[in-house]
Design an enzyme around this catalytic site. Sequence first.
Site, PDB file in Angstrom:
ATOM      1  N   ARG A 263       0.942  -1.224   0.113  1.00  0.00           N
ATOM      2  CA  ARG A 263      -0.153   0.109   0.016  1.00  0.00           C
ATOM      3  C   ARG A 263       0.890   1.285   0.112  1.00  0.00           C
ATOM      4  NH1 ARG A 263      -4.570   0.622  -1.903  1.00  0.00           N
ATOM      5  NH2 ARG A 263      -5.369  -1.188  -0.622  1.00  0.00           N
TER       6      ARG A 263
ATOM      7  N   GLN B 190      -7.970  -7.437  -9.139  1.00  0.00           N
ATOM      8  CA  GLN B 190      -7.501  -6.114  -9.351  1.00  0.00           C
ATOM      9  C   GLN B 190      -6.077  -5.824  -9.661  1.00  0.00           C
ATOM     10  OE1 GLN B 190     -10.003  -2.897  -8.542  1.00  0.00           O
ATOM     11  NE2 GLN B 190      -8.783  -2.067  -6.931  1.00  0.00           N
TER      12      GLN B 190
ATOM     13  N   ARG C 208       2.178  -6.514  -9.010  1.00  0.00           N
ATOM     14  CA  ARG C 208       2.699  -6.064  -8.041  1.00  0.00           C
ATOM     15  C   ARG C 208       2.501  -6.882  -6.585  1.00  0.00           C
ATOM     16  NH1 ARG C 208      -2.913  -2.928  -5.885  1.00  0.00           N
ATOM     17  NH2 ARG C 208      -4.432  -4.640  -6.127  1.00  0.00           N
TER      18      ARG C 208
ATOM     19  N   HIS D 244       1.384   3.043 -10.527  1.00  0.00           N
ATOM     20  CA  HIS D 244       0.351   3.398  -9.477  1.00  0.00           C
ATOM     21  C   HIS D 244       1.115   4.405  -8.394  1.00  0.00           C
ATOM     22  CE1 HIS D 244      -3.040   3.572  -6.742  1.00  0.00           C
ATOM     23  NE2 HIS D 244      -3.710   2.516  -7.403  1.00  0.00           N
TER      24      HIS D 244
ATOM     25  N   ASP E 128     -11.341  10.019  -7.940  1.00  0.00           N
ATOM     26  CA  ASP E 128     -11.031   8.680  -8.599  1.00  0.00           C
ATOM     27  C   ASP E 128     -11.346   8.744 -10.062  1.00  0.00           C
ATOM     28  OD1 ASP E 128     -11.196   4.977  -7.750  1.00  0.00           O
ATOM     29  OD2 ASP E 128     -10.056   6.135  -9.405  1.00  0.00           O
TER      30      ASP E 128
ATOM     31  N   GLU F 160      -1.090   8.621 -11.819  1.00  0.00           N
ATOM     32  CA  GLU F 160      -0.535   7.346 -12.216  1.00  0.00           C
ATOM     33  C   GLU F 160      -0.532   7.238 -13.593  1.00  0.00           C
ATOM     34  OE1 GLU F 160      -3.533   4.733 -10.415  1.00  0.00           O
ATOM     35  OE2 GLU F 160      -3.793   6.021  -8.735  1.00  0.00           O
TER      36      GLU F 160
HETATM   37  O1  TA6 Z   1      -5.945   3.777  -9.246  1.00  0.00           O
HETATM   38  C1  TA6 Z   1      -6.919   4.110  -8.723  1.00  0.00           C
HETATM   39  C2  TA6 Z   1      -7.615   2.572  -8.236  1.00  0.00           C
HETATM   40  O2  TA6 Z   1      -8.065   1.940  -9.224  1.00  0.00           O
HETATM   41  C3  TA6 Z   1      -8.839   3.103  -7.152  1.00  0.00           C
HETATM   42  O3  TA6 Z   1      -9.990   2.788  -7.772  1.00  0.00           O
HETATM   43  C4  TA6 Z   1      -8.660   2.142  -5.942  1.00  0.00           C
HETATM   44  O4  TA6 Z   1      -9.058   0.786  -6.070  1.00  0.00           O
HETATM   45  C5  TA6 Z   1      -7.138   2.173  -5.919  1.00  0.00           C
HETATM   46  O5  TA6 Z   1      -6.863   1.893  -7.278  1.00  0.00           O
HETATM   47  C6  TA6 Z   1      -6.373   1.247  -4.922  1.00  0.00           C
HETATM   48  O6  TA6 Z   1      -6.789  -0.212  -5.494  1.00  0.00           O
HETATM   49  P1  TA6 Z   1      -6.146  -1.481  -4.594  1.00  0.00           P
HETATM   50  O7  TA6 Z   1      -6.285  -2.524  -5.412  1.00  0.00           O
HETATM   51  O8  TA6 Z   1      -4.470  -0.966  -4.366  1.00  0.00           O
HETATM   52  O9  TA6 Z   1      -6.657  -1.086  -3.167  1.00  0.00           O
END
Ligand code: TA6
Length: 333
Positions: free
Chosen positions: A88, A113, A118, A193, A237, A298
């Site tokens: 994080r 996601q 990563r 990111h 966002d 990002e």
């Molecule tokens: O880059 C923005 C995003 O896509 C947000 O929608 C939020 O989900 C963030 O990434 C963090 O994602 P994560 O999977 O690291 O919690």
Amino acid sequence: MYNGRTLVHERTLNKQLLVVFGKKYSQSSKIMAVEDNDSQVVLTHPSNPETSVTILKYGANVISWKNKGTELLWLSEGAKLDGSKPVRGGIPLVFPVFGKQKNESHPTFPLPQHGFARNSTWEFLGQTTANPPTVQFALSPEQVSSESLQLWGKGKYDFTLILTISLEEEKLTTSIEVENPGAEEFEFNWLFHTYFRVPDITDTLVNNLIDQKCFDQLLAEEYVEKSPVVSFHEEFDRVYKKVDTSKIFQIIEFGKVLVNVERVNLPDAVVWNPWIKKSDGMADFLPKTGYLNMVCVEPGHVSDFVTLKKGEKWSGSQVLTVGGEIKVQTNIY
Ligand code: TA6
């Protein structure tokens, strides 16, 4: 050879790569330009021991960038650095998919996601130049868990990612090269990111996004940004799409430029602050007031997919520079 694989651009690697043997490579008895500390690699600029970057091999995440002693990236105090979950903060690397794929027929649909780059441990290839200190990391199927590989096209894709990180005075450049050495064509997203540290988000502005088309992830709608500078007073966002790479995004605090974000071959940029509720919902987002001290800008290629046929390569970079004058690159109506 890397990992027993012949890299298409091995000749480049051989020519440039000074492999860092053992734990330390010293340019002088005083400053270690590159230190390989097993789980982390630390670059120190020869001109100033207070200018450094720290890269966690897990995720090849730049968890710290200090310029003359000032930390420019935000890392959660709750970030897991032990490989148990994506870090994080710092500069998480998003590949092969940004976000969560909604199209069930797309090969990236089963992936978690932001994909698997990563949360895989990248191979440290070594140092390519001494000044500016520059290192490379690589990710190929050998470094990715079989479970993750199976989630992307049932494991049929072959890929080689080379991440190059270069530290100069007042500047950090991170570049990615994606190669398809396999028979199967694949498509992917890429995103740096990047979590920037700011003194106070309520005094922070990001400029040069005006007139750009963006997809608002909170409203789930697309519109043209009309603010000459974007400010932050709630969750934010937005995916800014196909923004000319001549546009330099500046993170500005009280009229002073903190960092300039430039892109090479990365058409999109996501701007994100989770604000209070979203931060509360992330266990590894600490302190809970941390949203006041960070903003994500990002650079990436996420508004559509990059397609690579057999033998093809793609590359993109983010170039981060410190300070300088405010540059307004838009028509203020
Ligand atoms: O880059 C923005 C995003 O896509 C947000 O929608 C939020 O989900 C963030 O990434 C963090 O994602 P994560 O999977 O690291 O919690």
